[in-house]
Design an enzyme around this catalytic site. Structure first.
Site, PDB file in Angstrom:
ATOM      1  N   ASN A 178      -9.993  -0.441   0.015  1.00  0.00           N
ATOM      2  CA  ASN A 178      -8.534  -0.333  -0.001  1.00  0.00           C
ATOM      3  C   ASN A 178      -8.006  -0.911  -1.319  1.00  0.00           C
ATOM      4  O   ASN A 178      -8.081  -2.113  -1.553  1.00  0.00           O
ATOM      5  CB  ASN A 178      -7.986  -1.118   1.206  1.00  0.00           C
ATOM      6  CG  ASN A 178      -6.469  -1.066   1.308  1.00  0.00           C
ATOM      7  OD1 ASN A 178      -5.788  -0.635   0.383  1.00  0.00           O
ATOM      8  ND2 ASN A 178      -5.946  -1.529   2.430  1.00  0.00           N
ATOM      9  N   HIS A 220      -3.333   7.104   2.518  1.00  0.00           N
ATOM     10  CA  HIS A 220      -3.719   5.797   1.996  1.00  0.00           C
ATOM     11  C   HIS A 220      -5.129   5.498   2.502  1.00  0.00           C
ATOM     12  O   HIS A 220      -5.449   5.719   3.667  1.00  0.00           O
ATOM     13  CB  HIS A 220      -2.727   4.733   2.470  1.00  0.00           C
ATOM     14  CG  HIS A 220      -3.196   3.344   2.180  1.00  0.00           C
ATOM     15  ND1 HIS A 220      -3.624   2.973   0.927  1.00  0.00           N
ATOM     16  CD2 HIS A 220      -3.325   2.251   2.975  1.00  0.00           C
ATOM     17  CE1 HIS A 220      -3.992   1.697   0.967  1.00  0.00           C
ATOM     18  NE2 HIS A 220      -3.823   1.236   2.199  1.00  0.00           N
ATOM     19  N   CYS A 234       0.818  -1.225   0.000  1.00  0.00           N
ATOM     20  CA  CYS A 234       0.000   0.000   0.000  1.00  0.00           C
ATOM     21  C   CYS A 234       0.849   1.271   0.000  1.00  0.00           C
ATOM     22  O   CYS A 234       0.348   2.347  -0.305  1.00  0.00           O
ATOM     23  CB  CYS A 234      -0.951   0.003   1.192  1.00  0.00           C
ATOM     24  SG  CYS A 234      -2.016  -1.430   1.227  1.00  0.00           S
TER      25      CYS A 234
HETATM   26  O1  UT7 Z   1      -3.584  -1.235   3.715  1.00  0.00           O
HETATM   27  C1  UT7 Z   1      -2.954  -1.144   4.950  1.00  0.00           C
HETATM   28  C2  UT7 Z   1      -3.322  -2.159   5.851  1.00  0.00           C
HETATM   29  N1  UT7 Z   1      -4.683  -2.366   6.207  1.00  0.00           N
HETATM   30  C3  UT7 Z   1      -5.255  -1.685   7.188  1.00  0.00           C
HETATM   31  O2  UT7 Z   1      -4.819  -0.636   7.561  1.00  0.00           O
HETATM   32  C4  UT7 Z   1      -6.452  -2.293   7.830  1.00  0.00           C
HETATM   33  C5  UT7 Z   1      -6.312  -2.224   9.322  1.00  0.00           C
HETATM   34  N2  UT7 Z   1      -7.368  -2.829  10.095  1.00  0.00           N
HETATM   35  C6  UT7 Z   1      -8.660  -2.455  10.051  1.00  0.00           C
HETATM   36  O3  UT7 Z   1      -9.050  -1.647   9.250  1.00  0.00           O
HETATM   37  C7  UT7 Z   1      -9.614  -3.015  11.096  1.00  0.00           C
HETATM   38  O4  UT7 Z   1      -8.869  -3.702  12.078  1.00  0.00           O
HETATM   39  C8  UT7 Z   1     -10.700  -3.954  10.524  1.00  0.00           C
HETATM   40  C9  UT7 Z   1     -11.709  -3.149   9.712  1.00  0.00           C
HETATM   41  C10 UT7 Z   1     -10.054  -5.015   9.645  1.00  0.00           C
HETATM   42  C11 UT7 Z   1     -11.461  -4.654  11.653  1.00  0.00           C
HETATM   43  O5  UT7 Z   1     -11.996  -3.736  12.580  1.00  0.00           O
HETATM   44  P1  UT7 Z   1     -11.862  -3.991  14.153  1.00  0.00           P
HETATM   45  O6  UT7 Z   1     -12.628  -2.931  14.802  1.00  0.00           O
HETATM   46  O7  UT7 Z   1     -10.388  -4.067  14.425  1.00  0.00           O
HETATM   47  O8  UT7 Z   1     -12.610  -5.373  14.342  1.00  0.00           O
HETATM   48  P2  UT7 Z   1     -12.029  -6.774  14.858  1.00  0.00           P
HETATM   49  O9  UT7 Z   1     -11.071  -7.350  13.869  1.00  0.00           O
HETATM   50  O10 UT7 Z   1     -11.566  -6.627  16.252  1.00  0.00           O
HETATM   51  O11 UT7 Z   1     -13.360  -7.649  14.848  1.00  0.00           O
HETATM   52  C12 UT7 Z   1     -14.425  -7.387  15.742  1.00  0.00           C
HETATM   53  C13 UT7 Z   1     -15.472  -8.481  15.549  1.00  0.00           C
HETATM   54  C14 UT7 Z   1     -14.931  -9.893  15.660  1.00  0.00           C
HETATM   55  O12 UT7 Z   1     -15.889 -10.669  16.321  1.00  0.00           O
HETATM   56  P3  UT7 Z   1     -15.672 -11.050  17.869  1.00  0.00           P
HETATM   57  O13 UT7 Z   1     -14.379 -11.806  17.912  1.00  0.00           O
HETATM   58  O14 UT7 Z   1     -15.614  -9.739  18.594  1.00  0.00           O
HETATM   59  O15 UT7 Z   1     -16.898 -11.862  18.167  1.00  0.00           O
HETATM   60  C15 UT7 Z   1     -14.850 -10.331  14.207  1.00  0.00           C
HETATM   61  O16 UT7 Z   1     -14.983 -11.726  14.050  1.00  0.00           O
HETATM   62  O17 UT7 Z   1     -16.075  -8.363  14.245  1.00  0.00           O
HETATM   63  C16 UT7 Z   1     -16.035  -9.627  13.594  1.00  0.00           C
HETATM   64  N3  UT7 Z   1     -15.890  -9.409  12.172  1.00  0.00           N
HETATM   65  C17 UT7 Z   1     -16.934  -9.185  11.358  1.00  0.00           C
HETATM   66  N4  UT7 Z   1     -18.260  -9.111  11.589  1.00  0.00           N
HETATM   67  C18 UT7 Z   1     -19.053  -8.838  10.529  1.00  0.00           C
HETATM   68  C19 UT7 Z   1     -14.744  -9.341  11.464  1.00  0.00           C
HETATM   69  N5  UT7 Z   1     -15.015  -9.097  10.170  1.00  0.00           N
HETATM   70  C20 UT7 Z   1     -16.365  -8.981  10.082  1.00  0.00           C
HETATM   71  C21 UT7 Z   1     -17.253  -8.710   9.019  1.00  0.00           C
HETATM   72  N6  UT7 Z   1     -18.581  -8.640   9.301  1.00  0.00           N
HETATM   73  N7  UT7 Z   1     -16.826  -8.490   7.762  1.00  0.00           N
END
Ligand code: UT7
Length: 330
Positions: A287, A257, A116
């Protein structure tokens, strides 16, 4: 001796026609528009059509950039493509784009992989080659068909990415104080496994077993990457501002980004710069990795958000883990 600096002569971008909404994704994986939008700011993304390649998208963006610059492919003697999804393992997507555009055989053509952050890395590389005086006009392209390496069964990643391309044409000027004023690049290789594709490279060549285990798809530890992205992008922005004795409030537009709206909002808060000074299109594209900054740059230029004399800050973060920032005076 007069000092040469690099200037952007034209910008262009291309997004595939097919729009995939959060609603549509929620029919194939256990997710919802509400979850995706609140956690990432994404509403929809573009996905390449059947047979549409990274080099097709890169060439389309480059044609628009050449047109904006009032130049033709014959004027180009350096072509750099930032991508992690080249059409082929070899040769480089740059060589395929060269042929599609008709860039002369005397031009240097190569790909660069900084994920990225790739566009900012490519900008810095091209700038060094141009200001050395050995090249005159460069095409720098960020192009990705990220949909080709996404695991469409993994809801934690598949909702985040999209396809597209952006390009700039670069030349040089002897006018002081304009153009690419500086860049800051770096990487944290020790954290590479937070965001990577385990198989398909020389370490683990694709086999029936690796494909069945979906090891040729992107794996990401989202939370860890999120925290690092905020800290490192903030630092990369501060470093370049400090290096050039510029205050944050002197920046007319930050082009970050586009990975997650919450990352951009956190940087806005840390830099104490209002969100109106940040260009955001993550809602429409998700992204797009190396394509994200040049697409945003082109949209910002074409919509009149960048004017002559303005200072623009680019800031990127991605797999590697790599980061980069750049300061441009228009
Ligand atoms: O390009 C450069 C690199 N990329 C980035 O910069 C991305 C960086 N990361 C992020 O943008 C965020 O961490 C995410 C958008 C990927 C995730 O957001 P988060 O607030 O960190 O959520 P999380 O990973 O902690 O997930 C929270 C919950 C989990 O459930 P439990 O364990 O709390 O029951 C996940 O399983 O949300 C669940 N979950 C989803 N639920 C519905 C994860 N993906 C999804 C989904 N739909 N698509």
């Amino acid at each position: 001796m007069t000092q040469r600096s690099t200037v952007i002569l034209g910008t262009g971008s291309y997004a595939p026609e097919r729009v995939v909404t959060n609603e549509e994704l929620s029919k194939t994986v256990d997710t919802s528009d509400e979850w995706i939008h609140t956690r990432s700011g994404i509403r929809e993304r573009r996905i390449a059509g059947p047979g549409e390649t990274t080099s097709d998208m890169g060439a389309a963006a480059a044609r628009r950039a050449l047109e904006a610059a009032g130049l033709t492919a014959a004027d180009i003697d350096l072509l750099v493509v930032a991508t992690v999804t080249p059409d082929l393992v070899m040769p480089a997507a740059a060589c395929l784009i060269q042929t599609k555009l008709g860039v002369p055989s005397t031009a240097a053509c190569f790909d660069l992989n900084a994920a990225c952050s790739g566009f900012v890395y490519a900008l810095d590389t091209a700038c060094a080659m141009l200001t050395s005086g050995r090249y005159r006009r460069a095409l720098v392209i960020g192009a990705e068909k990220f949909s080709s390496i996404v695991d469409w069964q993994d809801r934690t990643t598949c909702v985040l990415f999209g396809d597209g391309a952006g390009a700039v044409v670069l030349g040089t000027t002897e006018q002081p104080g304009v153009g690419l004023l500086g860049t800051k690049l770096g990487a944290f290789g020790e954290s590479a496994e937070l965001l990577y594709v385990p198989a398909g490279g020389s370490n683990e060549p694709a086999t029936a077993a690796s494909i069945a285990a979906r090891r040729h798809c992107v794996k990401m530890k989202g939370k860890e990457v999120f925290k690092l992205a905020v800290r490192v992008m903030d630092e990369a922005a501060r470093d370049i501002l400090e290096q050039h004795h510029v205050r944050a409030d002197q920046i007319s537009l930050v082009i970050p980004h586009q990975a997650n709206l919450r990352i951009i909002e956190a940087i806005s808060e840390y830099l104490e710069l209002p969100m109106e000074r940040f260009f955001v299109n993550v809602d429409r594209y998700g992204n797009t990795s190396a394509a994200s900054i040049p697409i945003a740059l082109d949209e910002a230029r074409r919509s009149g958000r960048i004017k002559t004399g303005d200072l623009t800050l680019l800031v990127a973060f991605g797999a590697g883990l790599t980061y980069g920032s750049a300061l441009i005076r228009w």
